[in-house]
Design a protein around this motif. Structure first.
Motif, PDB file in Angstrom:
ATOM      1  N   PHE A   1      -9.223   5.890  -9.975  1.00 16.39           N
ATOM      2  CA  PHE A   1      -7.795   6.058 -10.217  1.00 16.39           C
ATOM      3  C   PHE A   1      -7.151   4.705 -10.465  1.00 16.39           C
ATOM      4  O   PHE A   1      -7.151   3.843  -9.602  1.00 16.39           O
ATOM      5  CB  PHE A   1      -7.188   6.717  -8.968  1.00 16.39           C
ATOM      6  N   LEU A   2      -6.701   4.513 -11.680  1.00 17.34           N
ATOM      7  CA  LEU A   2      -5.981   3.285 -12.015  1.00 17.34           C
ATOM      8  C   LEU A   2      -4.703   3.715 -12.709  1.00 17.34           C
ATOM      9  O   LEU A   2      -4.756   4.334 -13.757  1.00 17.34           O
ATOM     10  CB  LEU A   2      -6.814   2.427 -12.976  1.00 17.34           C
ATOM     11  N   LEU A   3      -3.596   3.437 -12.101  1.00 11.77           N
ATOM     12  CA  LEU A   3      -2.353   3.914 -12.683  1.00 11.77           C
ATOM     13  C   LEU A   3      -1.369   2.771 -12.797  1.00 11.77           C
ATOM     14  O   LEU A   3      -1.106   2.070 -11.817  1.00 11.77           O
ATOM     15  CB  LEU A   3      -1.769   5.033 -11.809  1.00 11.77           C
TER      16      LEU A   3
ATOM     17  N   PHE B   1       1.572   7.806  -6.724  1.00 10.87           N
ATOM     18  CA  PHE B   1       1.150   6.726  -5.825  1.00 10.87           C
ATOM     19  C   PHE B   1       1.254   7.161  -4.367  1.00 10.87           C
ATOM     20  O   PHE B   1       0.345   6.969  -3.562  1.00 10.87           O
ATOM     21  CB  PHE B   1       2.033   5.505  -6.095  1.00 10.87           C
TER      22      PHE B   1
ATOM     23  N   GLY C   1      -1.608   4.531   3.224  1.00 10.51           N
ATOM     24  CA  GLY C   1      -2.560   3.429   3.333  1.00 10.51           C
ATOM     25  C   GLY C   1      -3.450   3.223   2.118  1.00 10.51           C
ATOM     26  O   GLY C   1      -4.171   2.240   2.025  1.00 10.51           O
ATOM     27  N   ASP C   2      -3.426   4.142   1.208  1.00  5.00           N
ATOM     28  CA  ASP C   2      -4.260   4.097   0.026  1.00  5.00           C
ATOM     29  C   ASP C   2      -3.534   4.908  -1.028  1.00  5.00           C
ATOM     30  O   ASP C   2      -2.972   5.948  -0.692  1.00  5.00           O
ATOM     31  CB  ASP C   2      -5.620   4.733   0.380  1.00  5.00           C
ATOM     32  N   PRO C   3      -3.477   4.571  -2.291  1.00  4.20           N
ATOM     33  CA  PRO C   3      -3.967   3.367  -2.969  1.00  4.20           C
ATOM     34  C   PRO C   3      -3.140   2.109  -2.690  1.00  4.20           C
ATOM     35  O   PRO C   3      -2.162   2.169  -1.953  1.00  4.20           O
ATOM     36  CB  PRO C   3      -3.858   3.766  -4.444  1.00  4.20           C
ATOM     37  N   LEU C   4      -3.569   1.013  -3.313  1.00  4.09           N
ATOM     38  CA  LEU C   4      -2.853  -0.251  -3.196  1.00  4.09           C
ATOM     39  C   LEU C   4      -2.120  -0.526  -4.503  1.00  4.09           C
ATOM     40  O   LEU C   4      -2.564  -0.110  -5.563  1.00  4.09           O
ATOM     41  CB  LEU C   4      -3.833  -1.399  -2.956  1.00  4.09           C
ATOM     42  N   GLU C   5      -1.005  -1.236  -4.402  1.00  4.72           N
ATOM     43  CA  GLU C   5      -0.342  -1.663  -5.625  1.00  4.72           C
ATOM     44  C   GLU C   5      -0.599  -3.153  -5.802  1.00  4.72           C
ATOM     45  O   GLU C   5      -0.397  -3.939  -4.872  1.00  4.72           O
ATOM     46  CB  GLU C   5       1.161  -1.389  -5.569  1.00  4.72           C
TER      47      GLU C   5
ATOM     48  N   ALA D   1      -1.604   0.678  -9.675  1.00  2.69           N
ATOM     49  CA  ALA D   1      -2.154   1.248  -8.449  1.00  2.69           C
ATOM     50  C   ALA D   1      -3.662   1.316  -8.581  1.00  2.69           C
ATOM     51  O   ALA D   1      -4.187   1.654  -9.632  1.00  2.69           O
ATOM     52  CB  ALA D   1      -1.582   2.643  -8.229  1.00  2.69           C
ATOM     53  N   ILE D   2      -4.342   0.952  -7.514  1.00  2.05           N
ATOM     54  CA  ILE D   2      -5.803   0.968  -7.514  1.00  2.05           C
ATOM     55  C   ILE D   2      -6.255   1.478  -6.155  1.00  2.05           C
ATOM     56  O   ILE D   2      -5.664   1.138  -5.132  1.00  2.05           O
ATOM     57  CB  ILE D   2      -6.344  -0.456  -7.831  1.00  2.05           C
ATOM     58  N   ARG D   3      -7.269   2.334  -6.161  1.00  3.83           N
ATOM     59  CA  ARG D   3      -7.702   2.890  -4.875  1.00  3.83           C
ATOM     60  C   ARG D   3      -8.460   1.854  -4.069  1.00  3.83           C
ATOM     61  O   ARG D   3      -9.085   0.951  -4.604  1.00  3.83           O
ATOM     62  CB  ARG D   3      -8.583   4.109  -5.101  1.00  3.83           C
TER      63      ARG D   3
ATOM     64  N   ASN E   1     -11.185   2.069  -2.436  1.00  2.00           N
ATOM     65  CA  ASN E   1     -12.632   1.963  -2.621  1.00  2.00           C
ATOM     66  C   ASN E   1     -12.987   0.993  -3.757  1.00  2.00           C
ATOM     67  O   ASN E   1     -14.050   0.372  -3.738  1.00  2.00           O
ATOM     68  CB  ASN E   1     -13.279   3.343  -2.825  1.00  2.00           C
ATOM     69  N   LEU E   2     -12.102   0.855  -4.735  1.00  6.46           N
ATOM     70  CA  LEU E   2     -12.342  -0.135  -5.792  1.00  6.46           C
ATOM     71  C   LEU E   2     -11.939  -1.526  -5.316  1.00  6.46           C
ATOM     72  O   LEU E   2     -12.643  -2.508  -5.558  1.00  6.46           O
ATOM     73  CB  LEU E   2     -11.569   0.218  -7.066  1.00  6.46           C
TER      74      LEU E   2
ATOM     75  N   ARG F   1       6.424   3.046   3.793  1.00  3.93           N
ATOM     76  CA  ARG F   1       5.396   3.667   4.642  1.00  3.93           C
ATOM     77  C   ARG F   1       5.907   4.909   5.354  1.00  3.93           C
ATOM     78  O   ARG F   1       5.209   5.905   5.449  1.00  3.93           O
ATOM     79  CB  ARG F   1       4.931   2.672   5.717  1.00  3.93           C
TER      80      ARG F   1
ATOM     81  N   THR G   1       0.852  -1.181   0.000  1.00  2.15           N
ATOM     82  CA  THR G   1       0.000   0.000   0.000  1.00  2.15           C
ATOM     83  C   THR G   1       0.888   1.231   0.000  1.00  2.15           C
ATOM     84  O   THR G   1       2.060   1.160   0.351  1.00  2.15           O
ATOM     85  CB  THR G   1      -0.903   0.067   1.244  1.00  2.15           C
ATOM     86  N   ALA G   2       0.313   2.349  -0.400  1.00  2.00           N
ATOM     87  CA  ALA G   2       1.044   3.614  -0.412  1.00  2.00           C
ATOM     88  C   ALA G   2       1.289   4.061   1.035  1.00  2.00           C
ATOM     89  O   ALA G   2       0.643   3.558   1.947  1.00  2.00           O
ATOM     90  CB  ALA G   2       0.244   4.659  -1.176  1.00  2.00           C
TER      91      ALA G   2
END
Lengths: 74, 635
Positions: free
Chosen positions: B410-412, B303, A47-51, A60-62, A64-65, B207, A43-44
């Motif tokens: 957001f999709l990167l 990110f 804590g959000d987004p996630l890889e 990377a995706i948030r 909430n998705l 982190r 995670t970033a």
């Protein structure tokens, strides 16, 4: 089980994507389809987004998705 | 008739690198998604009859985004002779999805497998023949970066014909079909670069350390620009000083009239020379920003900071134009085209010009060397000030009615980290140098002449150096009252701020033409900071305003944007100057400033409160009309 709840490095298979068709289509286009193997990488810092890793690439995706993506055993 | 070759492929598969290699031109590239937002046309450098079209990167032909629509529309309406489908050899599985969709268009197609050199280096075997029969199109392995096999690609393309249609697949069958066959085509294993990326990302997106590392990198960039760039800049300054004296002397010898000598020496040479002496600083900043993009670190910034910026209604896709804006606002604004959500796009266009672009670097460099003993920390401060202002502005705009809309997703893609190619770094530097000198020769030159004339011309004609009779003095004095509360209420600084709207380099140019002793214009370091932040936040240049107009598509919105930017610049400069007053122990003034700031704060909080309606039972509009609540329920 939800994608967002996986351990880092854990690989699962996508079972269901509970998202509106438009977003689901976009995920599909990028290779995130139902039935594909998926790994949560990290995670970033906040804590959000996630890889995630899917079909040999990273994205990377948030959260909430990711909360709407159900995963299960391989 | 010309042969037209259209380059189509996934984002970041190397289309523009291939385009540059084929046409011998320079278009901006980067190791991340969405650098190309518009189609570009070029000619093959070895045969001018062959036209090459570079299209924005897309994942599919599903009409999902503006990019996909643009590509599909082009392919259907213009019917190029052949599609070159460029695919990233290190990521075949996903890239092939688009290939199958492209096959359906009934246009002859050639598949170029890019980054083939990387496959070879990592001992990954790709069976070209099997791949070719799998998608039923000629396959040419290439390396766009090294220029390997490109002639072969063009030869294949020119003789390509529409092959037999392979498997006729529905979208949802394509991936299955690829999955079943991929292992026969390529023996997949992670490349060294991928393994390295994973290790590096552990640190870069750590982190705790992720954000401090980002701050350290930015600080280092400004340190390099101000100090190293400034060092080289002194040589250019010295050159122009000598040049100015020499010209002045030789003009005296041939008895040129006083005013012409003044115009050439004190106007043009001083003005243009001052701006050109910042070329090294601008170049270093620009180079560093391009390294951030080329290496793939830019995606890591997005990110790391997405969550933070989302608090302020920004984030995800709007971060990309903002990072680009640190090099050049015009480039940043053109990247807003890929933002699907109109609200997010409008907001990004409004806020991008706040970022410290490389032209503002000239201003920061000049002020750092004169007032802050060349300390780079002031420029770094400006960078983070701009982030802060972007965040606060986002918060304010988010609560305005016209900006209310649901949040875009957001999709990167997180690209593999790469060492930026030296060739590209040189190209970037060269293009920027050309750009910068062209600007010095046009806008800056004209401003120099205009300023000098206004400075030496009064109602009674040539002023013979009596500044108080000049038009510029009158104009400056008329507007200086506006800037009293900001701490630089003198005519010289006022004029500089105004010319800065044309181009930010013009600020230092103006100050160098008008007054030699810049120290006399500012009473404290705080008023200098106030001036710098006003320059930072006011609209960056004419080019960026016209670009914003193209993206906003409405004069009214552009006017709102300009007003918003001037207002933000004014408020921030006012606050900084106010803090300066407080620090100077002047009790009465301090109190007035405190009262004004407090009331402003309270006003804005009240204003924000009114707009908030998290709980709909207390909202007079009722649940059906509450935008905020409907927004929350959508996803």
């Amino acid at each position: 089980m939800l994608l967002s709840k996986l351990q880092f490095g854990e690989q699962k298979r996508v079972q269901k994507i509970n998202l509106p068709p438009k977003i689901k289509l976009r995920l599909n286009n990028m290779g995130l389809t139902e039935g594909v193997k998926i790994t949560l990488i990290r995670t970033a810092p906040l804590g959000d987004p996630l890889e995630i890793k899917v079909r040999d690439f990273y994205m990377a995706i948030r959260k909430n998705l990711a909360d709407k993506i159900e995963v299960g055993e391989l | 008739m010309n042969d037209v070759i259209a380059l189509v492929g996934n984002p970041n598969s190397g289309k523009t690198t291939l385009f540059n290699a084929l046409t011998g031109t320079y278009q901006k590239t980067g190791n991340w998604t969405g650098v190309t937002t518009e189609k570009k046309v070029g000619e093959y450098k070895k045969d001018r009859n062959i036209k090459i079209i570079d299209l924005p990167g897309i994942y599919a032909l599903s009409k999902y985004s503006a990019d996909e629509n643009a590509v599909l529309e082009y392919l259907e309406n213009s019917a190029p002779k052949v599609i070159v489908n460029i695919i990233d050899g290190t990521n075949l599985e996903r890239n092939l999805y688009l290939s199958f969709q492209l096959k359906r268009l009934n246009i002859p197609m050639v598949v170029a497998v890019n980054m083939y050199d990387e496959l070879e280096r990592n001992n990954i075997k790709l069976n070209v023949n099997k791949l070719s029969s799998f998608i039923n199109a000629p396959v040419v392995p290439i390396s766009a970066l090294k220029g390997t096999n490109l002639d072969n690609l063009i030869t294949e393309s020119t003789k390509a014909i529409q092959g037999e249609f392979g498997a006729n697949l529905d979208d949802n069958q394509i991936y299955k079909h690829i999955e079943e066959n991929i292992s026969k085509i390529i023996d997949k294993k992670p490349t060294k670069a991928e393994i390295f990326t994973q290790k590096a990302d552990k640190i870069l997106t750590h982190r705790i350390w992720g954000i401090p590392i980002f701050i350290a990198i930015i600080t280092l960039i400004y340190f390099l620009s101000i100090n190293v760039g400034g060092y080289f800049g002194t040589y250019i300054t010295r050159f122009f000083d000598t040049f100015q004296t020499q010209t002045s002397n030789s003009m005296e010898k041939i008895a040129v009239t006083e005013w012409l000598k003044g115009l050439v020496c004190e106007g043009v040479i001083a003005g243009v020379g001052t701006v050109l002496s910042f070329l090294p600083q601008v170049l270093i900043l620009f180079l560093c920003m391009s390294i951030i993009e080329q290496s793939g670190y830019a995606s890591r910034i997005a990110f790391n900071l997405d969550r933070f910026f989302r608090i302020f209604g920004l984030g995800g896709k709007s971060l990309i134009p903002m990072i680009l804006s640190c090099g050049c606002t015009v480039t940043g604004l053109s990247a807003t085209r890929t933002i699907e959500s109109p609200r997010e796009k409008k907001m990004t266009v409004f806020l991008c010009p706040f970022m410290p672009c490389s032209a503002k670097m000239a201003v920061f460099g000049w002020f750092s060397s004169i007032f802050f003993g060349g300390r780079a920390i002031v420029a770094t401060f400006m960078y983070f000030l701009s982030i802060l202002v972007v965040a606060i502005s986002g918060l304010i705009l988010k609560n305005l009615k016209s900006f209310k809309e649901e949040e875009g997703e957001f999709l990167l893609e997180m690209p593999t980290l790469r060492v930026p190619p030296v060739k590209d770094a040189c190209a970037v530097m060269w293009e920027k140098t050309k750009d910068f000198t062209a600007k010095a020769g046009s806008v800056i030159f004209i401003v120099s002449v205009a300023l000098w004339i206004l400075l030496n011309l009064g109602i009674s004609g040539y002023t013979y150096g009596v500044v108080e009779d000049s038009f510029l003095y009158y104009i400056g004095n008329a507007i200086k009252y506006l800037f009293y509360p900001l701490g630089f209420g003198n005519w010289q600084a006022s004029i500089a701020v105004v010319t800065g709207v044309l181009a930010k380099e013009a600020v230092v140019e103006t100050l160098s033409i008008i007054s030699i002793e810049a120290q006399t214009l500012f009473y404290s370091e705080f008023s200098v900071l106030a001036f710098m932040s006003f320059v930072l936040l006011s609209p960056p240049c004419i080019a960026s305003i016209s670009m914003a107009k193209r993206e906003l598509k409405s004069n009214k919105r552009v006017a709102t944007m300009l007003l918003f930017q001037f207002a933000s610049a004014y408020v921030v400069a006012f606050i900084i100057n106010g803090i300066g007053y407080l620090a100077s122990n002047d009790l009465l003034l301090s109190l007035i400033v405190v009262i004004i700031i407090m009331s402003l704060l309270i006003l804005s909080i009240v204003f924000l409160r009114q707009r908030k309606c998290f709980n709909c039972t207390s909202c007079s509009k009722g649940e059906s009309k509450c935008q905020r609540n409907t927004k929350r329920n959508t996803i």
